[in-house]
Design an enzyme around this catalytic site. Structure first.
Site, mmCIF file in Angstrom:
data_model
loop_
_atom_site.group_PDB
_atom_site.id
_atom_site.type_symbol
_atom_site.label_atom_id
_atom_site.label_comp_id
_atom_site.label_asym_id
_atom_site.label_seq_id
_atom_site.Cartn_x
_atom_site.Cartn_y
_atom_site.Cartn_z
ATOM 1 C CG HIS A 91 40.639 44.797 44.323
ATOM 2 N ND1 HIS A 91 41.183 44.886 43.061
ATOM 3 C CD2 HIS A 91 39.913 45.930 44.502
ATOM 4 C CE1 HIS A 91 40.825 46.029 42.505
ATOM 5 N NE2 HIS A 91 40.046 46.678 43.358
ATOM 6 C CB CYS A 138 37.803 46.563 40.523
ATOM 7 S SG CYS A 138 37.496 48.175 41.293
ATOM 8 C CD GLU A 150 43.197 41.940 42.897
ATOM 9 O OE1 GLU A 150 43.177 43.094 42.447
ATOM 10 O OE2 GLU A 150 42.183 41.219 42.950
#
EC number: 6.3.5.2
Length: 188
Positions: free
Chosen positions: A162, A75, A164
């Protein structure tokens, strides 16, 4: 073996990057983006630039990109990489928060093993609008033209989404692929 450093750029998901790496038994440490460049140069085998709210708060992240280490920008981390190499970042026309379908155009490096299209989790207003000259586009979507990029000659990668976050399809694979690049098992 040295750990990976996860650079905290004040994003809401930075701690999840560390957690994802540890869940994969990858040694990692979350560091502030004010950590001295010399410490980063000597202390890690690869750098993950986490997300954050504003590029003006990215601390020394721009300098970390030039250390000769493998780098993965997530990001805001992608934006730092793009700017450092001459790309342009600005507010996107659509922005993105929530599930986004990305199309992968190059499956090498960090996107090895992924299907042609997949659902990811996005949380951004800005995006890379002009790709730096030494980079290739790896993925795109209907809301963002440069969802993932890679340097043509260096182990430097950026993704807009993202990995994660649990809503991203097999997000762990990005981290596994990056770790393989850092350890020389995958040339990227």
């Amino acid at each position: 073996m040295l750990p990976l450093y996860v650079v905290n750029n004040y994003g809401q998901f930075n701690h999840l990057i560390l957690r994802a790496l540890r869940d994969l038994d990858i040694d990692a440490k979350l560091i502030p983006n004010t950590t001295p460049v010399s410490e980063v140069r000597e202390g890690c085998q690869g750098i993950i630039l986490g997300g954050g709210p504003d590029i003006s708060r990215a601390g020394l992240s721009h300098e970390y990109v030039r250390l000769g280490k493998p780098v993965l920008g997530i990001c805001l981390g992608l934006h730092v990489i793009a700017q450092e190499f001459g790309g342009t970042v600005q507010s996107g026309q659509k922005g993105g928060y929530g599930a986004v379908e990305v199309t992968i155009t190059d499956h090498d490096g960090i996107l090895q093993g992924y299907p042609q299209t997949m659902q990811v989790w996005a949380s951004h207003a800005d995006e890379v609008v002009t790709l730096p000259g030494d980079f290739d586009r790896l993925a795109t979507s209907s809301i963002c033209g440069n969802e993932a990029i890679a340097h043509k000659h260096l182990p430097i990668f950026g993704i807009q989404w993202h990995p994660e976050v649990s809503h991203t399809f097999e997000g762990h694979r990005v981290f596994e692929n990056f770790f393989s690049i850092c350890t020389g098992q995958n040339k990227g």
